[in-house]
Scaffold this motif. Structure first.
Motif, PDB file in Angstrom:
ATOM      1  N   LEU A 102      26.290 -10.069  -6.264  1.00  0.00           N
ATOM      2  CA  LEU A 102      25.972  -9.399  -7.997  1.00  0.00           C
ATOM      3  C   LEU A 102      25.080  -9.145  -8.765  1.00  0.00           C
ATOM      4  O   LEU A 102      24.594 -10.106  -9.685  1.00  0.00           O
ATOM      5  N   PRO A 103      24.827  -8.042  -8.525  1.00  0.00           N
ATOM      6  CA  PRO A 103      22.839  -8.069  -9.979  1.00  0.00           C
ATOM      7  C   PRO A 103      23.727  -8.324 -11.003  1.00  0.00           C
ATOM      8  O   PRO A 103      25.038  -7.791 -11.118  1.00  0.00           O
ATOM      9  N   SER A 104      23.606  -8.568 -12.072  1.00  0.00           N
ATOM     10  CA  SER A 104      23.872  -8.315 -13.047  1.00  0.00           C
ATOM     11  C   SER A 104      23.985  -6.687 -13.758  1.00  0.00           C
ATOM     12  O   SER A 104      24.718  -6.603 -14.822  1.00  0.00           O
ATOM     13  N   VAL A 105      23.587  -6.024 -13.193  1.00  0.00           N
ATOM     14  CA  VAL A 105      23.853  -4.527 -13.250  1.00  0.00           C
ATOM     15  C   VAL A 105      24.864  -4.196 -12.451  1.00  0.00           C
ATOM     16  O   VAL A 105      23.914  -3.957 -11.912  1.00  0.00           O
ATOM     17  N   LEU A 106      25.457  -2.936 -12.698  1.00  0.00           N
ATOM     18  CA  LEU A 106      25.811  -1.978 -11.222  1.00  0.00           C
ATOM     19  C   LEU A 106      25.387  -0.890 -11.725  1.00  0.00           C
ATOM     20  O   LEU A 106      26.649  -0.216 -12.642  1.00  0.00           O
ATOM     21  N   GLU A 107      24.718  -0.054 -11.103  1.00  0.00           N
ATOM     22  CA  GLU A 107      24.861   1.756 -11.373  1.00  0.00           C
ATOM     23  C   GLU A 107      25.329   2.638 -10.117  1.00  0.00           C
ATOM     24  O   GLU A 107      24.972   1.461  -8.894  1.00  0.00           O
ATOM     25  N   ASP A 108      26.447   2.992 -10.745  1.00  0.00           N
ATOM     26  CA  ASP A 108      26.662   4.287 -10.036  1.00  0.00           C
ATOM     27  C   ASP A 108      27.490   3.940  -8.763  1.00  0.00           C
ATOM     28  O   ASP A 108      27.251   4.324  -7.253  1.00  0.00           O
ATOM     29  N   ILE A 109      28.121   2.643  -8.982  1.00  0.00           N
ATOM     30  CA  ILE A 109      29.033   1.747  -8.272  1.00  0.00           C
ATOM     31  C   ILE A 109      29.828   1.002  -8.377  1.00  0.00           C
ATOM     32  O   ILE A 109      31.222   1.813  -7.008  1.00  0.00           O
ATOM     33  N   VAL A 110      30.757   1.313  -9.615  1.00  0.00           N
ATOM     34  CA  VAL A 110      32.377   1.051 -10.123  1.00  0.00           C
ATOM     35  C   VAL A 110      32.278   2.016 -11.115  1.00  0.00           C
ATOM     36  O   VAL A 110      32.150   2.819 -11.469  1.00  0.00           O
ATOM     37  N   LYS A 111      33.508   2.873 -10.762  1.00  0.00           N
ATOM     38  CA  LYS A 111      33.818   3.937 -11.523  1.00  0.00           C
ATOM     39  C   LYS A 111      35.031   3.030 -12.624  1.00  0.00           C
ATOM     40  O   LYS A 111      35.815   2.131 -12.540  1.00  0.00           O
ATOM     41  N   CYS A 112      34.817   3.954 -13.697  1.00  0.00           N
ATOM     42  CA  CYS A 112      35.355   3.167 -15.184  1.00  0.00           C
ATOM     43  C   CYS A 112      37.057   3.934 -15.687  1.00  0.00           C
ATOM     44  O   CYS A 112      37.193   5.289 -15.254  1.00  0.00           O
ATOM     45  N   VAL A 113      37.246   2.280 -16.053  1.00  0.00           N
ATOM     46  CA  VAL A 113      38.760   3.204 -15.635  1.00  0.00           C
ATOM     47  C   VAL A 113      39.743   3.959 -17.047  1.00  0.00           C
ATOM     48  O   VAL A 113      41.235   3.920 -16.834  1.00  0.00           O
ATOM     49  N   ASN A 114      39.077   3.225 -17.599  1.00  0.00           N
ATOM     50  CA  ASN A 114      39.097   4.768 -18.998  1.00  0.00           C
ATOM     51  C   ASN A 114      39.063   6.054 -18.648  1.00  0.00           C
ATOM     52  O   ASN A 114      37.444   6.574 -18.805  1.00  0.00           O
TER      53      ASN A 114
END
Ligand SMILES: [Zn+2]
Length: 155
Positions: A102-114
């Motif tokens: 896993l990289p330290s930053v995930l860009e455009d891969i995960v959706k925010c649950v908020n």
């Protein structure tokens, strides 16, 4: 060679060029297949599951001919099956073994649950900081919401 061994050999038969994702936990196999959208590919694909594995008990494997996944796709696999092995095959030879990390930053891969997060309202890329690799704890750069485990939804 016993009948079972013979079957196993056929399932993992060599491909000429492409990608082999091996050692996927059996319960994660279809999730990995789904995030890679392999159902949309016209490439030759072999999917095996519940194969005997000395280390894992059972495992899944996905082989896609003439397909080389992007780093973004590989990061997605790392989110679901961090201990899987990804081999790049050219002319029947493994030319690259990619470590899923896993990289330290995930860009455009995960959706925010908020639901109130700006990334759910504006056409923009999400950005998460990986706080903990093992528990898969991620923090949204925009709203600071921390999520982990099953909360993590892949785009
Ligand atoms: Zn957010």
């Amino acid at each position: 060679m016993s009948k079972t061994e013979n079957k196993q050999v056929k399932i993992v038969a060599a491909i000429k060029d492409g990608t082999v994702i091996d050692r996927i936990p059996s319960d994660k196999l279809f999730k990995v297949a789904s995030i890679l959208h392999i159902e949309e590919l016209s490439n030759q694909i072999t999917v095996g599951n519940n194969l005997e594995s000395q280390e894992l008990g059972t495992k899944g494997i996905i082989k896609v001919s003439d397909k080389f996944f992007s780093d973004k796709d590989i990061n997605k696999i790392a989110l679901i099956a961090p201990n899987a092995k990804l081999n790049v095959i050219r002319d029947y030879v493994v030319v690259e073994k990619k470590t899923l990390k896993l990289p330290s930053v995930l860009e455009d891969i995960v959706k925010c649950v908020n639901p109130n997060c700006i990334t759910n309202h504006e056409p923009m890329m999400t950005r998460f900081h990986v706080e903990d690799n093992h528990t898969l704890t991620l923090r949204c750069e925009y709203c600071e919401r921390v999520m982990s485990g099953d909360e993590v939804k892949i785009l």
